[in-house]
Write an enzyme that holds these catalytic residues in place. Structure first.
Site, PDB file in Angstrom:
ATOM      1  N   GLN A 108       0.832  -1.200   0.000  1.00 56.57           N
ATOM      2  CA  GLN A 108       0.000   0.000   0.000  1.00 56.57           C
ATOM      3  C   GLN A 108       0.869   1.253   0.000  1.00 56.57           C
ATOM      4  O   GLN A 108       2.086   1.195   0.188  1.00 56.57           O
ATOM      5  CB  GLN A 108      -0.887   0.011   1.247  1.00 56.57           C
ATOM      6  CG  GLN A 108      -0.109  -0.010   2.546  1.00 56.57           C
ATOM      7  CD  GLN A 108      -0.924  -0.482   3.713  1.00 56.57           C
ATOM      8  OE1 GLN A 108      -2.133  -0.478   3.702  1.00 56.57           O
ATOM      9  NE2 GLN A 108      -0.248  -0.917   4.782  1.00 56.57           N
ATOM     10  N   GLU A 148      -0.106  -7.587  12.048  1.00 54.03           N
ATOM     11  CA  GLU A 148      -0.131  -6.513  11.045  1.00 54.03           C
ATOM     12  C   GLU A 148       0.629  -6.977   9.817  1.00 54.03           C
ATOM     13  O   GLU A 148       1.737  -7.518   9.919  1.00 54.03           O
ATOM     14  CB  GLU A 148       0.502  -5.249  11.623  1.00 54.03           C
ATOM     15  CG  GLU A 148       0.790  -4.146  10.615  1.00 54.03           C
ATOM     16  CD  GLU A 148      -0.448  -3.619   9.904  1.00 54.03           C
ATOM     17  OE1 GLU A 148      -0.402  -3.465   8.676  1.00 54.03           O
ATOM     18  OE2 GLU A 148      -1.467  -3.381  10.593  1.00 54.03           O
ATOM     19  N   ASP A 153       0.016 -11.916   7.254  1.00 60.64           N
ATOM     20  CA  ASP A 153      -1.375 -11.824   6.820  1.00 60.64           C
ATOM     21  C   ASP A 153      -2.277 -12.392   7.905  1.00 60.64           C
ATOM     22  O   ASP A 153      -2.050 -13.500   8.412  1.00 60.64           O
ATOM     23  CB  ASP A 153      -1.544 -12.607   5.514  1.00 60.64           C
ATOM     24  CG  ASP A 153      -2.988 -12.702   5.084  1.00 60.64           C
ATOM     25  OD1 ASP A 153      -3.563 -11.669   4.707  1.00 60.64           O
ATOM     26  OD2 ASP A 153      -3.548 -13.815   5.154  1.00 60.64           O
ATOM     27  N   ALA A 154      -3.323 -11.650   8.261  1.00 63.69           N
ATOM     28  CA  ALA A 154      -4.190 -12.060   9.367  1.00 63.69           C
ATOM     29  C   ALA A 154      -4.856 -13.402   9.097  1.00 63.69           C
ATOM     30  O   ALA A 154      -4.952 -14.251   9.998  1.00 63.69           O
ATOM     31  CB  ALA A 154      -5.249 -10.983   9.616  1.00 63.69           C
ATOM     32  N   ASP A 182      -9.507  -4.792  13.459  1.00 60.61           N
ATOM     33  CA  ASP A 182      -9.400  -3.376  13.082  1.00 60.61           C
ATOM     34  C   ASP A 182      -8.689  -3.279  11.742  1.00 60.61           C
ATOM     35  O   ASP A 182      -7.532  -2.882  11.657  1.00 60.61           O
ATOM     36  CB  ASP A 182      -8.629  -2.617  14.168  1.00 60.61           C
ATOM     37  CG  ASP A 182      -8.623  -1.110  13.926  1.00 60.61           C
ATOM     38  OD1 ASP A 182      -9.499  -0.628  13.177  1.00 60.61           O
ATOM     39  OD2 ASP A 182      -7.743  -0.430  14.479  1.00 60.61           O
ATOM     40  N   ASP A 239      -1.463   0.998  13.644  1.00 60.62           N
ATOM     41  CA  ASP A 239      -1.140   2.335  14.130  1.00 60.62           C
ATOM     42  C   ASP A 239      -0.897   2.352  15.635  1.00 60.62           C
ATOM     43  O   ASP A 239      -0.420   3.347  16.184  1.00 60.62           O
ATOM     44  CB  ASP A 239      -2.252   3.328  13.758  1.00 60.62           C
ATOM     45  CG  ASP A 239      -3.641   2.825  14.143  1.00 60.62           C
ATOM     46  OD1 ASP A 239      -3.790   2.209  15.214  1.00 60.62           O
ATOM     47  OD2 ASP A 239      -4.580   3.055  13.358  1.00 60.62           O
TER      48      ASP A 239
END
Length: 513
Positions: free
Chosen positions: A251, A326, A358-359, A376, A306
């Site tokens: 990203q 994350e 990766d979740a 989240d 974050d």
């Protein structure tokens, strides 16, 4: 090797290099399109299909040029190098300075058509060159075509590997495309100097080399000045000054700051503003800690790189273990540096374990169960994110949830994207949870919703956890009121989103309706 053999080998090497460049140009446009406009199955399909159609059109349009195949090939390669090398920069600048997605869509379509057409013209021109008496006799057409296709496809494979593993991570999209254009032009120059000097006239050769040199100068200038172009264009997209920027394989990350207001953007989408993120973060975290497992000690956070969720969890008495999963290490790095004031250094607390991965993959082998799970993740506006809002994902999350534990999922806006919100609620239910939806007002985002879920027959009642610290926004009265929905955003029962049919992605893109 005989002179004709060397001639043929060098020309096939040029074919491979040009094929690699062609596929890299298209990958650069696809990558930048996904970054700027969100990409998607429809957009990707149209780009790929348009590119293939342009290949065919280019081959047909090359027919009148076959009588002058040598000089035409050099002209095509010069045009391809300059168009491809400038394509990513043009797309980025148009998106930043003109009509956003509309202007960039036209540039993307034009770039795809031009690049595809020029790449398509290469094959008949090269076939003509390879079949000349210097290289092969007419009876060897099949062997010549096989060699040409092999070089073309192997070059495409090389380009497909070089883009994600070398050019994109080290140069970025604009510089990567410019560097590819330089390679494309250099290959054309090699063909001109060593292979075609006896086929074309000295005047034609000099003209071709001058054109290639001019194009090389343009791309070299772009390569040197690309940082200025990117910085200026990028800043046009954000109202506040940019204080940090990363472009990762996953990203584009931008952090802005104006006064005390720091904001995080992922691929152009706002993730939080320090003006009011506490409303979102408190509403996300504390309801997950108020279930049957009183005094939750272990919490799994999926996403939330974050560090804001971890900050609130560390304020809750009894929380002794937080596992933070994350995907992008660059987000964690920025959370520990640029965003440290916002999260209070939570990710450096010894109670927090950071897992980069990766979740969904991590959940398949989750080693522990947790008293609470907090999901989240960014809004599911791409197929990659849509898989993390599927029944399969939430079913995997259930294996990481201890008996009596609660899961909270950020579910988007019930007002701005109502179908996506209620689709997420229905999807969590379809995965075997009892669900209570709730929503709060976050000024930066507007009306924002969540799903509170547990593996039980009855829906959980949102309650504040025992010993919760005094909060700026959330209390039991606010939480109780958050479960009430007005008629215009009232409950809907929808088909769930699955890996096979990620309906929530289309819902997000439609937004209001």
């Amino acid at each position: 090797m005989s002179p004709p053999g060397r001639w043929r080998a060098l020309l096939l090497a040029a074919v491979a290099a040009c094929a690699a460049c062609g596929i890299i140009y298209e990958l650069a446009l696809l990558t930048l399109s996904a970054s700027l406009n969100g990409g998607g199955i429809v957009a990707t399909s149209l780009i790929v299909a348009g590119y293939i159609a342009a290949l065919g059109a280019g081959a047909l349009l090359a027919k009148p040029l076959l009588a002058h195949a040598a000089i035409a090939f050099i002209a095509v390669e010069a045009a391809l190098g300059i168009v491809g090398g400038l394509s990513a920069a043009a797309l980025y600048v148009v998106f930043a300075f003109l009509d956003g997605s509309v202007g960039s869509t036209w540039v993307l379509a034009a770039g795809t058509a031009l690049i595809g057409g020029l790449v398509g013209a290469e094959v008949p021109l090269l076939m003509t060159l390879l079949q000349r008496g210097r290289t092969a006799g007419p009876s060897d057409a099949g062997r010549t075509l096989a060699n040409l296709n092999a070089a073309d496809y192997l070059g495409a494979l090389l380009g497909g590997l070089v883009w994600p593993f070398l050019l994109l991570p080290h140069l970025g999209m604009i510089r990567g495309a410019a560097a590819t254009g330089i390679v494309n032009l250099a290959a054309a120059a090699v063909v001109s100097l060593f292979l075609l000097r006896r086929v074309v006239s000295p005047r034609q050769l000099a003209t071709a080399l001058c054109a290639l040199t001019a194009a090389l100068a343009v791309l070299a200038t772009l390569l040197v000045r690309s940082a200025d172009i990117e910085t200026t264009s990028r800043q046009r997209l954000y109202a506040d000054p940019i204080v940090a920027y990363r472009h990762t394989p996953y990203q584009e990350i931008v952090v802005t700051r104006r006064g005390n207001d720091m904001r995080l953007y992922l691929d152009g989408g706002l993730q939080f503003s320090t003006r009011d993120e506490y409303r979102y973060t408190e509403s996300l975290v504390y309801p997950a800690l108020g279930g049957e497992v009183k005094g939750a000690r272990s919490v799994l956070v999926l996403g939330g790189g974050d560090g804001l969720a971890a900050r609130e969890l560390l304020r809750q008495p009894g929380v002794a273990k937080i596992v933070q999963v994350e995907l992008d290490p660059a987000v964690i790095d920025l959370a520990r540096t640029t965003m440290r004031d916002a999260n209070g250094g939570a990710l450096d607390d010894p109670r927090v374990k950071i897992v980069i991965g990766d979740a969904m993959t991590w959940l398949r082998g989750a080693p522990d169960r947790f008293d609470a799970v907090i999901v989240d993740l960014p809004d599911p506006d791409t197929p990659t994110l849509g898989r993390l809002y599927s029944t399969e994902f939430y079913a995997l999350a259930a294996h990481a949830l201890a008996p009596g534990g609660l899961m909270v999922v950020q579910a988007g806006s019930p007002f701005s994207t109502p179908t996506a919100f209620w689709r997420t609620i229905s999807t969590v239910r379809a995965a075997g949870y009892a669900v209570t939806p709730y929503h709060v007002h976050v000024p930066t985002f507007g009306d924002w919703g969540f799903a509170l879920a547990q593996r039980a027959d009855t829906a959980p009642i949102p309650t504040m956890p025992p010993g919760a610290p005094p909060l700026r926004f959330l209390n039991q009265q606010v939480l109780a009121a958050a479960t009430v929905f007005s008629g215009d955003i009232g409950p809907r029962t929808l088909e769930p989103s699955t890996l096979d049919n990620p309906r929530v992605v289309d819902d997000m893109r439609r937004g209001y309706y």
